[in-house]
Scaffold this motif. Structure first.
Motif, PDB file in Angstrom:
ATOM      1  N   ASP A  61       0.839  -1.204   0.000  1.00 30.67           N
ATOM      2  CA  ASP A  61       0.000   0.000   0.000  1.00 30.67           C
ATOM      3  C   ASP A  61       0.873   1.254   0.000  1.00 30.67           C
ATOM      4  O   ASP A  61       0.610   2.207  -0.738  1.00 30.67           O
ATOM      5  CB  ASP A  61      -0.908   0.015   1.238  1.00 30.67           C
ATOM      6  CG  ASP A  61      -2.184  -0.775   0.999  1.00 30.67           C
ATOM      7  OD1 ASP A  61      -2.453  -1.099  -0.185  1.00 30.67           O
ATOM      8  OD2 ASP A  61      -2.882  -1.081   1.979  1.00 30.67           O
ATOM      9  N   ARG A  73       2.393   1.707  -3.332  1.00 28.36           N
ATOM     10  CA  ARG A  73       1.385   2.156  -4.294  1.00 28.36           C
ATOM     11  C   ARG A  73       1.134   3.664  -4.147  1.00 28.36           C
ATOM     12  O   ARG A  73       0.890   4.366  -5.116  1.00 28.36           O
ATOM     13  CB  ARG A  73       0.082   1.375  -4.048  1.00 28.36           C
ATOM     14  CG  ARG A  73      -1.008   1.607  -5.060  1.00 28.36           C
ATOM     15  CD  ARG A  73      -1.811   0.328  -5.280  1.00 28.36           C
ATOM     16  NE  ARG A  73      -2.244  -0.251  -4.019  1.00 28.36           N
ATOM     17  CZ  ARG A  73      -3.486  -0.144  -3.536  1.00 28.36           C
ATOM     18  NH1 ARG A  73      -4.395   0.507  -4.208  1.00 28.36           N
ATOM     19  NH2 ARG A  73      -3.817  -0.715  -2.405  1.00 28.36           N
ATOM     20  N   TYR A  74       1.206   4.148  -2.892  1.00 27.17           N
ATOM     21  CA  TYR A  74       0.912   5.562  -2.653  1.00 27.17           C
ATOM     22  C   TYR A  74       2.175   6.406  -2.533  1.00 27.17           C
ATOM     23  O   TYR A  74       2.153   7.481  -1.953  1.00 27.17           O
ATOM     24  CB  TYR A  74       0.082   5.712  -1.363  1.00 27.17           C
ATOM     25  CG  TYR A  74      -1.223   4.965  -1.396  1.00 27.17           C
ATOM     26  CD1 TYR A  74      -2.012   4.940  -2.550  1.00 27.17           C
ATOM     27  CD2 TYR A  74      -1.680   4.279  -0.283  1.00 27.17           C
ATOM     28  CE1 TYR A  74      -3.195   4.231  -2.593  1.00 27.17           C
ATOM     29  CE2 TYR A  74      -2.871   3.582  -0.311  1.00 27.17           C
ATOM     30  CZ  TYR A  74      -3.628   3.553  -1.473  1.00 27.17           C
ATOM     31  OH  TYR A  74      -4.802   2.859  -1.510  1.00 27.17           O
ATOM     32  N   THR A  90       1.856   9.840  -3.880  1.00 29.33           N
ATOM     33  CA  THR A  90       0.931  10.629  -3.028  1.00 29.33           C
ATOM     34  C   THR A  90       1.660  11.087  -1.773  1.00 29.33           C
ATOM     35  O   THR A  90       1.536  12.238  -1.340  1.00 29.33           O
ATOM     36  CB  THR A  90      -0.285   9.755  -2.637  1.00 29.33           C
ATOM     37  OG1 THR A  90      -0.859   9.254  -3.825  1.00 29.33           O
ATOM     38  CG2 THR A  90      -1.301  10.549  -1.862  1.00 29.33           C
ATOM     39  N   ALA A 121      -4.312  15.116  -4.039  1.00 32.26           N
ATOM     40  CA  ALA A 121      -4.364  13.653  -4.211  1.00 32.26           C
ATOM     41  C   ALA A 121      -5.653  13.263  -4.922  1.00 32.26           C
ATOM     42  O   ALA A 121      -5.650  12.406  -5.818  1.00 32.26           O
ATOM     43  CB  ALA A 121      -4.278  12.971  -2.849  1.00 32.26           C
ATOM     44  N   SER A 163      -5.718  11.216  -8.416  1.00 30.40           N
ATOM     45  CA  SER A 163      -5.839   9.788  -8.125  1.00 30.40           C
ATOM     46  C   SER A 163      -6.736   9.075  -9.135  1.00 30.40           C
ATOM     47  O   SER A 163      -7.785   9.596  -9.525  1.00 30.40           O
ATOM     48  CB  SER A 163      -6.424   9.607  -6.728  1.00 30.40           C
ATOM     49  OG  SER A 163      -6.729   8.256  -6.525  1.00 30.40           O
ATOM     50  N   SER A 174     -11.335   6.093   1.319  1.00 30.85           N
ATOM     51  CA  SER A 174     -10.165   5.900   0.460  1.00 30.85           C
ATOM     52  C   SER A 174      -8.896   5.888   1.311  1.00 30.85           C
ATOM     53  O   SER A 174      -8.637   6.817   2.087  1.00 30.85           O
ATOM     54  CB  SER A 174     -10.084   7.031  -0.566  1.00 30.85           C
ATOM     55  OG  SER A 174      -8.772   7.116  -1.077  1.00 30.85           O
ATOM     56  N   GLU A 190      -5.941   6.079   0.096  1.00 29.02           N
ATOM     57  CA  GLU A 190      -5.043   7.087  -0.459  1.00 29.02           C
ATOM     58  C   GLU A 190      -5.380   8.480   0.096  1.00 29.02           C
ATOM     59  O   GLU A 190      -4.493   9.257   0.443  1.00 29.02           O
ATOM     60  CB  GLU A 190      -5.138   7.104  -1.985  1.00 29.02           C
ATOM     61  CG  GLU A 190      -4.104   8.011  -2.621  1.00 29.02           C
ATOM     62  CD  GLU A 190      -4.143   7.974  -4.144  1.00 29.02           C
ATOM     63  OE1 GLU A 190      -4.977   7.249  -4.699  1.00 29.02           O
ATOM     64  OE2 GLU A 190      -3.331   8.691  -4.749  1.00 29.02           O
ATOM     65  N   THR A 219      -4.117   8.682   3.633  1.00 33.16           N
ATOM     66  CA  THR A 219      -2.656   8.819   3.651  1.00 33.16           C
ATOM     67  C   THR A 219      -2.245  10.236   3.258  1.00 33.16           C
ATOM     68  O   THR A 219      -1.363  10.829   3.888  1.00 33.16           O
ATOM     69  CB  THR A 219      -2.019   7.799   2.663  1.00 33.16           C
ATOM     70  OG1 THR A 219      -2.571   6.520   2.925  1.00 33.16           O
ATOM     71  CG2 THR A 219      -0.521   7.751   2.808  1.00 33.16           C
ATOM     72  N   ALA A 220      -2.898  10.786   2.237  1.00 33.07           N
ATOM     73  CA  ALA A 220      -2.542  12.137   1.785  1.00 33.07           C
ATOM     74  C   ALA A 220      -2.789  13.161   2.888  1.00 33.07           C
ATOM     75  O   ALA A 220      -1.946  14.021   3.158  1.00 33.07           O
ATOM     76  CB  ALA A 220      -3.365  12.500   0.543  1.00 33.07           C
TER      77      ALA A 220
END
Lengths: 506, 162
Positions: A247, A250-251, A254, A284, A288, A298, A300, A303-304
């Protein structure tokens, strides 16, 4: 390479048991403070400042920075579990964190928030080490004209960005802060202004009592005002407490982008973590491929937001250290603490104590390690923290608000100042007047006042140099653009151009 | 009156306008230190005058923007919220402005914390036993927390308590 060596050497300086002990308790206390709705990072740093008078310089600043980093991170707990940001910095976190918690992924959401916060702070630290020294050296070229415009720019941009839909309220808050700074002996002729016959006001209004009131007492009243929140229905044990590396990989873009955005937002005077989180979140979402999931859980987005708000912390310290202009409200309190402990932030820091910037970077790094360890190891324990009843916590917080400012000067007058600012802060908050411009105004008032009058004296009353010197001209252009952007017609046009960024206004 | 409303904004605008004008006048009337022969551009009242004027202008803009808002935007704040915040404010003011300085810090804090807990922790049953238990818990917590804060500041941070 030289900066890396300086950083490693500063880090080695903190490799003592005593320093690690202080990192351990201060970061834990910070997470605790940030976790509880109503206790903000600014309040935590302000109250803890009153407890650091007897500590040595480096330990005191280390403790305060750990509190700051911990509190900003800790706010994500309540955002995820209660849908109520523990601190305003975590407002964007709640958008995706709470839906994740409702789906039974609360622990994993907290793990992602931890990783995002830690990585965001690391990005910010790298930029702090890279940008602070050149910015400090550039600031040495600033004269009275430039410092005046810097102060004006700080108030305008802070008012604009924190005022949300009504920038006029942000501007008003900033002007009120500047007016507060006008009380007491002026910085050029030592003429006492607006003391209303009270000798206690001759030295001006103390920043710490004002901050403790505006952020401590006002928060106590705000917490008592709110209704009791419900903790999200957690299916404990159903999800993992460590973030998946896949994960994070992947980010990665971001995280990197949010870290840079957060740091840059931090550098802007008096803006703060919440705007850093919203700006990162908006960027993001715009970029995205899974943007339709933003707002519905989400990972992402979460996380952002967390990367963005944590990266603001090192970013906010860049102008605080090199220009004595805080990038956020907690950084404003840190400036006051630096003065109390004999450090003079501002351009001269690069000449007087150039290694201090690396020490601050090392302190931030240690705090980051601590939040990563606590966040991953104690994810479930922190849920219990949220169950502390407000009727037990708030009177203790208020007692600390009373004794803290008193401890600095041993004057009951400072307690009354705290009470006055608390009541005013509560009313202003209820009316949607943002607090960061007010705080920034109090900090920048003296800088603005002295440099305007000094500049006018130097130019014999001529205003031309305020507009024609190159750096001044850049500031004037930025200020005009900022004010233009706050006009409703321009805002509507910008909103049409950047539809995905609208959420950042919330 | 709901504080987050157009009407409250209009009232605030009037108050802020008055503060702005007061600052403008205060700066204008301030000693210009001619006797010390300072540069006329560096008079102490200069910035208060500018700030007063700016605040008055911003207050006028706030009033205008609040006037454009529809009254429907106004809502009522929950009575419970007002009551809780009002009682908390009252307790805090009595503690900070009356008790501290007149009683020893330990007793002032113990009374305040115990009262706060007793007033807001009242979700138990209405019976006399429940009330007694609540008061006992509030008193115990008040004494313990006050003692801890007093000892911390007196002996760890060497503060002479009020």
């Amino acid at each position: 390479m030289e900066r890396l060596t300086e950083f490693v050497s500063a880090l080695a300086g903190f490799a003592t048991l005593a320093a690690l002990f202080h990192v351990t308790w201060a970061t834990l206390l910070g997470i605790f403070v940030g976790s509880l709705p109503g206790l903000t990072a600014t309040m935590g740093v302000a109250l803890l400042t009153t407890l650091t008078y007897t500590l040595d310089r480096d330990t005191a600043i280390l403790v305060l920075i750990c509190m700051y980093v911990g509190a900003i991170y800790g706010g994500s707990r309540t955002a995820i579990l209660l849908n109520i940001p523990g601190t305003p910095a975590s407002a964007a976190t709640a958008l995706d964190g709470y839906p994740l918690a409702q789906r039974g992924e609360a622990a994993y959401a907290m793990a992602l928030a931890t990783a995002g916060s830690a990585l965001g702070t690391v990005v910010g630290i790298v930029l702090l080490v890279l940008l602070a020294p050149p910015l400090g050296e550039a600031a040495l070229k600033f004269g009275s004209f430039e410092f005046f415009w810097l102060a004006v720019f700080g108030i305008v941009i802070s008012g604009q960005l924190t005022g949300g839909a009504a920038p006029i309220k942000g501007y008003i808050a900033g002007i009120l802060g500047l007016m507060v700074a006008m009380v007491g002996s002026d910085g050029i002729h030592a003429h006492v202004r607006f003391n209303f016959g009270l000798s206690e006001l001759n030295g001006g209004i103390g920043l710490i009592p004002a901050m403790v009131g505006a952020f401590g007492f006002a928060e106590v009243l705000t917490v008592m005002w709110r209704r009791r929140p419900d903790i999200a229905d957690l299916r404990r044990g159903a999800d993992r407490v460590l973030p998946r590396l896949a994960d994070l990989w992947r980010y990665r873009w971001t995280i990197g982008r949010s870290g840079v955005i957060g740091t840059m937002v931090g550098i802007i005077p008096g803006v703060g973590e919440d705007i850093g989180a919203w700006a990162s979140y908006a960027a993001a979402r715009r970029l995205s491929p899974e943007r339709d999931q933003f707002g519905y859980g989400s990972k992402e987005g979460l996380t952002a937001a967390e990367t963005g708000n944590s990266a603001v912390v090192p970013g906010a310290l860049i102008p605080a250290l090199t220009l004595a202009v805080p990038g956020s409200a907690p950084a404003a309190v840190l400036i006051a603490a630096l003065f109390i402990h004999g450090i003079r932030p501002g351009p001269m820091i690069m000449l007087e104590q150039p290694d201090f910037i690396y020490s601050v970077a090392a302190m931030l790094f240690l705090a980051t390690i601590a939040i990563a360890v606590y966040g991953l190891a104690l994810a479930r324990v922190f849920v219990q923290v949220l169950k502390v009843p407000r009727e037990y916590l708030m009177p203790v917080v208020f007692a600390l608000c009373v004794i803290g400012p008193f401890a600095l000067t041993q004057r009951l007058f400072d307690v009354w100042v705290m009470v006055g600012f608390g009541v005013a802060g509560f009313v202003l908050r209820q009316m949607n007047f943002p607090m960061p411009p007010l705080v920034l105004g109090i900090i920048l008032g003296d800088l603005l006042d002295k440099n305007l009058r000094r500049g006018l004296t130097l130019s014999d009353g001529d205003l031309t140099p305020f507009f024609t010197r190159p750096i001044s001209a850049v500031f004037v252009a930025l200020i005009l653009l900022t004010i233009l952007a706050s006009l409703p017609a321009v805002r509507r046009a910008l909103g049409r151009l950047l539809p995905a960024g609208r959420r950042a206004d919330r | 009156m709901q504080l987050e409303s157009a009407r409250a904004d209009r009232v605030a605008a009037i108050v802020l306008f008055a503060i702005g004008m007061a600052s403008l006048y205060g700066g204008w009337a301030m000693d210009r230190l001619e006797v010390r022969r300072i540069h006329p551009a560096s008079i102490p009242g200069l910035v208060p005058m500018i700030l007063g004027l700016l605040l008055a202008v911003c207050a006028a803009l706030l009033w205008l923007s609040a006037r454009r808002e529809r009254p429907a935007a106004e809502g009522g704040a929950g009575m419970e919220s007002w009551r809780d915040a009002g009682v908390a404010l009252g307790l805090c003011l009595v503690y900070a402005l009356v008790l501290v300085g007149n009683l020893s810090f330990f007793w002032a804090t113990a009374i305040f914390v115990a009262s706060f807990v007793a007033v807001f922790g009242g979700e138990g049953g209405p019976g006399g036993k429940a009330l007694l238990l609540r008061l006992a818990a509030a008193s115990g917590f008040g004494l313990a927390s006050s003692g801890l804060i007093a000892v911390l500041f007196r002996y760890a941070f060497l503060v002479r308590l009020p």
